[in-house]
Design an enzyme around this catalytic site. Sequence first.
Site, PDB file in Angstrom:
ATOM      1  N   GLU A 178      -0.520   4.863  -0.478  1.00  8.53           N
ATOM      2  CA  GLU A 178      -1.332   6.057  -0.771  1.00  8.53           C
ATOM      3  C   GLU A 178      -0.489   7.311  -0.614  1.00  8.53           C
ATOM      4  OE1 GLU A 178      -4.925   5.901   1.534  1.00  8.53           O
ATOM      5  OE2 GLU A 178      -5.641   4.144   0.446  1.00  8.53           O
ATOM      6  N   ASP A 208      -6.650  13.434 -25.023  1.00 11.79           N
ATOM      7  CA  ASP A 208      -6.622  12.043 -24.578  1.00 11.79           C
ATOM      8  C   ASP A 208      -6.004  11.232 -25.716  1.00 11.79           C
ATOM      9  OD1 ASP A 208      -7.149   9.382 -24.102  1.00 11.79           O
ATOM     10  OD2 ASP A 208      -9.208   9.700 -23.425  1.00 11.79           O
ATOM     11  N   LYS A 257      -1.945   0.302 -25.008  1.00  6.87           N
ATOM     12  CA  LYS A 257      -2.304   0.183 -26.428  1.00  6.87           C
ATOM     13  C   LYS A 257      -1.012   0.261 -27.242  1.00  6.87           C
ATOM     14  CE  LYS A 257      -7.010   1.834 -25.660  1.00  6.87           C
ATOM     15  NZ  LYS A 257      -7.219   2.672 -24.482  1.00  6.87           N
ATOM     16  N   ARG A 305      -1.832  -2.678 -18.426  1.00 12.01           N
ATOM     17  CA  ARG A 305      -3.077  -1.892 -18.464  1.00 12.01           C
ATOM     18  C   ARG A 305      -2.993  -0.787 -17.427  1.00 12.01           C
ATOM     19  NH1 ARG A 305      -6.148  -4.754 -21.607  1.00 12.01           N
ATOM     20  NH2 ARG A 305      -7.808  -3.210 -21.493  1.00 12.01           N
ATOM     21  N   THR A 321      -3.681   5.924 -21.996  1.00 13.13           N
ATOM     22  CA  THR A 321      -3.531   4.596 -21.408  1.00 13.13           C
ATOM     23  C   THR A 321      -2.086   4.177 -21.657  1.00 13.13           C
ATOM     24  OG1 THR A 321      -4.260   3.631 -23.488  1.00 13.13           O
ATOM     25  CG2 THR A 321      -5.923   3.843 -21.759  1.00 13.13           C
ATOM     26  N   TYR A 324       0.855  -1.199   0.000  1.00 13.75           N
ATOM     27  CA  TYR A 324       0.000   0.000   0.000  1.00 13.75           C
ATOM     28  C   TYR A 324       0.884   1.240   0.000  1.00 13.75           C
ATOM     29  CZ  TYR A 324      -5.013  -0.443   0.171  1.00 13.75           C
ATOM     30  OH  TYR A 324      -6.321  -0.599  -0.186  1.00 13.75           O
TER      31      TYR A 324
END
Length: 420
Positions: A48, A192, A221, A227, A218, A46
């Site tokens: 954060e 984008d 691609k 991903r 992203t 974790y």
Amino acid sequence: MRDKKLFDLIDQEKKRQTEGIELIASENYASDEVMAAAGSILTNKYAEGLPGKRYYGGCLVVDEIENLCRERLKKLFDASWVNVQPHSGAQANSAVMLAILSPGDKILGFDLAHGGHLTHGSPVNYSGKIYKPFFYGVKKDDGIVDYKSLEVIAKQEKPKLIICGASSYSRDWDYKFIREVADSIGALVLADIAHPSGLISRGLLNDPLDHCHIVTSTTHKTLRGPRGGIIMMRNDFENPFGFKTPKGTTKLMSSLLDSGVFPGTQGGPLEHIIGAKAVAFEEALSDKYLEYVVQVKKNANVMSKEFINRGYNIISGGTENHLMLIDLRNKNITGKWAEENLGKADITINKNMVPFDTESPFVTSGMRIGTAAITTRGMIEDDMVKIVEFIDRVINDENEITAVKKEINSWAIKFPLHKQ
Ligand code: DSN
């Protein structure tokens, strides 16, 4: 392996990916090293917050990993600020909108039905529910973005944010013009670049960071990573729409965007995916990757010409990137038919709305095809001609499906999945 059921299914998917032809424009094959990082023990941590400012102990190593990832991404796109934590492109866009906009603010995006994306204001998405969306599209005669109508709508509605970028548009963008329009009404521009980001990163298409305030993408691609999503800026700036701190100073956009990701729209970052992004960005900086993206573009160009030779109607008459959108109405089939029947021959494509479509989104009149994945497997121009021939055989005669599938299965395995 104890979970035989699950790992047998993964083996089945591997067989599907190996024996078929993958033409979905948003897919690719990540390298073994990208997958090793994505499947690593980093998933246990974790973290954060941001490197050096975490809400958990034990983050020294993941801080180094996230910083490495950020530095590589900055180098790849010549950006001065990046955030590598978004879990996806959609999450990156939601963080940007949360940072810039208030509920009810107007946004202007590229119409989903003309090639845009759900997160650019679709009424079924948060972006169209929370904000007030307006849309520009493509011109009916040539399938190219209607920049004039973008300008007219922008000047009439005065949106706070103009969004450019697409999920099925085969042409480059005039980012300079869009920025000029935005400046004339005091709007910000978000590009984008989820689809063509790999080509942009190596200078094969116009650079949105030259003109757009904020750029999202992203990473899986054409960038060929795990991903995930990213947010970038070439130059930081003060948010023009307020968000004053108690001391009265206007917050820098970088700080608003960081807060838009966490705590705005996400909790703990996926450090295993951030590690895998770092691997992918280093790969994308290599000479081999430059060869790859050059070949992706060549392959798409050859493929679109071959479709045109065989009487197919490519929207906008060709491609400048890695994909093409084909209107199948003159072949008397729907996108649904093409997706189902090509699928039976182990050719994977997706049905897609074409601009001014007369069919529903579940049927569609078009199919979208991309060359990012097959180029990773080592396929070149001659192979594109062969693939179009396979597709044409199925579309012209359903009875060919079994024979085409057999030929494809024995041909595809000659191209290993992870050649890069
Ligand atoms: N689903 C992606 C695509 O296929 O283009 C966009 O989010």
